[in-house]
Design a protein around this motif. Structure first.
Motif, PDB file in Angstrom:
ATOM      1  N   LYS A 298       0.853  -1.180   0.000  1.00 49.34           N
ATOM      2  CA  LYS A 298       0.000   0.000   0.000  1.00 49.34           C
ATOM      3  C   LYS A 298       0.890   1.232   0.000  1.00 49.34           C
ATOM      4  CE  LYS A 298      -3.699  -2.079   2.845  1.00 49.34           C
ATOM      5  NZ  LYS A 298      -4.502  -1.881   4.101  1.00 49.34           N
ATOM      6  N   GLN A 299       0.788   2.037  -1.057  1.00 50.13           N
ATOM      7  CA  GLN A 299       1.590   3.263  -1.167  1.00 50.13           C
ATOM      8  C   GLN A 299       3.078   2.993  -0.936  1.00 50.13           C
ATOM      9  OE1 GLN A 299       0.109   6.181  -2.200  1.00 50.13           O
ATOM     10  NE2 GLN A 299      -1.696   4.874  -2.411  1.00 50.13           N
ATOM     11  N   GLY A 300       3.524   1.867  -1.465  1.00 48.50           N
ATOM     12  CA  GLY A 300       4.935   1.533  -1.385  1.00 48.50           C
ATOM     13  C   GLY A 300       5.384   0.911  -0.078  1.00 48.50           C
TER      14      GLY A 300
ATOM     15  N   ARG B 168       9.919   4.763  -8.642  1.00 46.37           N
ATOM     16  CA  ARG B 168       8.767   5.599  -9.012  1.00 46.37           C
ATOM     17  C   ARG B 168       7.638   5.354  -8.021  1.00 46.37           C
ATOM     18  NH1 ARG B 168       9.364   1.390 -12.516  1.00 46.37           N
ATOM     19  NH2 ARG B 168      10.673   2.640 -13.887  1.00 46.37           N
ATOM     20  N   ASP B 169       6.767   6.337  -7.848  1.00 49.49           N
ATOM     21  CA  ASP B 169       5.633   6.218  -6.937  1.00 49.49           C
ATOM     22  C   ASP B 169       4.350   5.956  -7.712  1.00 49.49           C
ATOM     23  OD1 ASP B 169       7.222   6.755  -4.683  1.00 49.49           O
ATOM     24  OD2 ASP B 169       7.059   8.920  -5.030  1.00 49.49           O
TER      25      ASP B 169
ATOM     26  N   ASN C 254       1.113  -0.687  -5.054  1.00 55.22           N
ATOM     27  CA  ASN C 254      -0.264  -0.915  -4.596  1.00 55.22           C
ATOM     28  C   ASN C 254      -0.778  -2.203  -5.228  1.00 55.22           C
ATOM     29  OD1 ASN C 254      -1.075   1.815  -3.178  1.00 55.22           O
ATOM     30  ND2 ASN C 254      -0.031   2.384  -5.078  1.00 55.22           N
ATOM     31  N   THR C 255      -0.919  -3.228  -4.417  1.00 54.74           N
ATOM     32  CA  THR C 255      -1.293  -4.541  -4.933  1.00 54.74           C
ATOM     33  C   THR C 255      -2.585  -5.033  -4.282  1.00 54.74           C
ATOM     34  OG1 THR C 255      -0.171  -5.847  -3.228  1.00 54.74           O
ATOM     35  CG2 THR C 255       1.173  -5.066  -5.093  1.00 54.74           C
ATOM     36  N   PRO C 256      -3.181  -6.072  -4.866  1.00 47.79           N
ATOM     37  CA  PRO C 256      -4.272  -6.749  -4.160  1.00 47.79           C
ATOM     38  C   PRO C 256      -3.751  -7.416  -2.889  1.00 47.79           C
ATOM     39  CG  PRO C 256      -4.162  -7.402  -6.486  1.00 47.79           C
ATOM     40  CD  PRO C 256      -2.901  -6.650  -6.191  1.00 47.79           C
ATOM     41  N   LEU C 257      -4.677  -7.886  -2.076  1.00 51.58           N
ATOM     42  CA  LEU C 257      -4.309  -8.634  -0.881  1.00 51.58           C
ATOM     43  C   LEU C 257      -4.050 -10.087  -1.280  1.00 51.58           C
ATOM     44  CD1 LEU C 257      -4.099  -8.632   2.273  1.00 51.58           C
ATOM     45  CD2 LEU C 257      -6.485  -9.391   2.288  1.00 51.58           C
ATOM     46  N   PHE C 258      -2.852 -10.564  -0.973  1.00 52.48           N
ATOM     47  CA  PHE C 258      -2.488 -11.950  -1.274  1.00 52.48           C
ATOM     48  C   PHE C 258      -2.532 -12.770   0.012  1.00 52.48           C
ATOM     49  CE2 PHE C 258      -0.063  -9.293  -4.259  1.00 52.48           C
ATOM     50  CZ  PHE C 258      -0.443  -9.828  -5.484  1.00 52.48           C
TER      51      PHE C 258
END
Length: 263
Positions: free
Chosen positions: A116-118, A183-184, A190-194
């Motif tokens: 989330k946000q890096g 890069r931001d 920002n990924t899905p929940l694994f």
């Protein structure tokens, strides 16, 4: 003349036997103890650099069929198995394309993993991240493949200084390591929940915006979840390092990285 011919034949036979047994010993050593591995890409910067040479500790996690050259070990699963620890830098066999990858283990079986946000979240909680200055390198082709580095301060001209923001990430078990940002707002930030399945692991590169790892599905060229049987060994120490496109370019060797511990 006959005796001379016999001596020559005997000498050739002895040479062949010596080579044969040398190959057998080298194969056993490579299978059971340590496997050489070159770093071909920048996905693990700045922990591992293109041109680092290391030996992979194959005793660390036990043995699977991937412990043998060409995956020829005649058994399934793992024997003498030991569980890897979160934060280990691991060489494993890609579940689909058969290549050997090296990444950092961040997610254990049953964990939830998300970016989330890096920031890396494990089991719903953010890991500790502290700024640690910048990582700098020269913008030029690196290694035999001639890759150019990706730069946070792009565009950078040939020979210029390529920079990336560096932070120190501390995992829940206390293992700390450097991570880089290019890069931001990229997908990698920002990924899905694994949710890591039982018997599998979740890996990420330390160069977070330049790594094909478990954040990316195997169908899209990524790694996905890696089965325990695919683990080959743990990277413990860099033995040799060269920044050049050939080992013969002695002036590109990195003596400060010789015998450097992998953390």
């Amino acid at each position: 003349m006959a005796k001379t011919g016999e001596k020559q034949a005997g000498g050739i036979a002895e040479t062949i036997k010596t080579i044969f047994w040398a190959l057998v010993i080298a194969g056993v050593f490579r299978t059971l103890f340590f496997q050489p591995f070159w770093i071909p890409s920048g996905s693990m910067k700045d922990t591992l650099l293109i041109g680092d040479f290391l030996f992979v500790n194959k005793m660390a996690y036990g043995y699977s069929r991937y412990s043998c050259p060409f995956a020829l070990c005649p058994f399934e699963g793992r024997i003498l198995e030991s569980d890897p620890e979160r934060g280990d830098v691991v060489v494993f066999r890609h579940p689909v394309n058969g290549s050997d990858f090296i990444k950092r283990l961040v997610g254990l079986p049953g964990d939830t993993v998300q970016m989330k946000q890096g920031v890396l979240y494990l089991n719903g909680a953010p890991v500790q991240v502290a700024p640690a200055g910048q990582f700098e390198e020269v913008y030029r082709q690196q290694g035999p493949m001639g890759y150019y580095p990706q730069c946070e301060n792009a565009p950078v001209g040939e020979g210029g200084t390529c920079t990336k923001s560096r932070s120190v990430e501390t995992l829940p078990n206390g293992a700390s390591h450097s991570i880089l940002n290019i890069r931001d707002g990229f997908f990698s930030d920002n990924t899905p929940l694994f949710t890591v399945p039982e018997g599998h692991y979740f890996f990420m590169g330390d160069n977070r915006d330049n790594s094909q790892d478990s954040r990316y599905a195997q169908a899209n060229g990524g790694v996905g979840f890696v089965p325990a049987a695919n683990l080959i060994g743990r990277a413990d120490r860099v033995m040799f390092s060269s920044a050049g496109r050939s080992l013969f370019f002695v002036w590109t060797w990195r003596p400060d990285r010789f015998y450097k511990k992998v953390e």
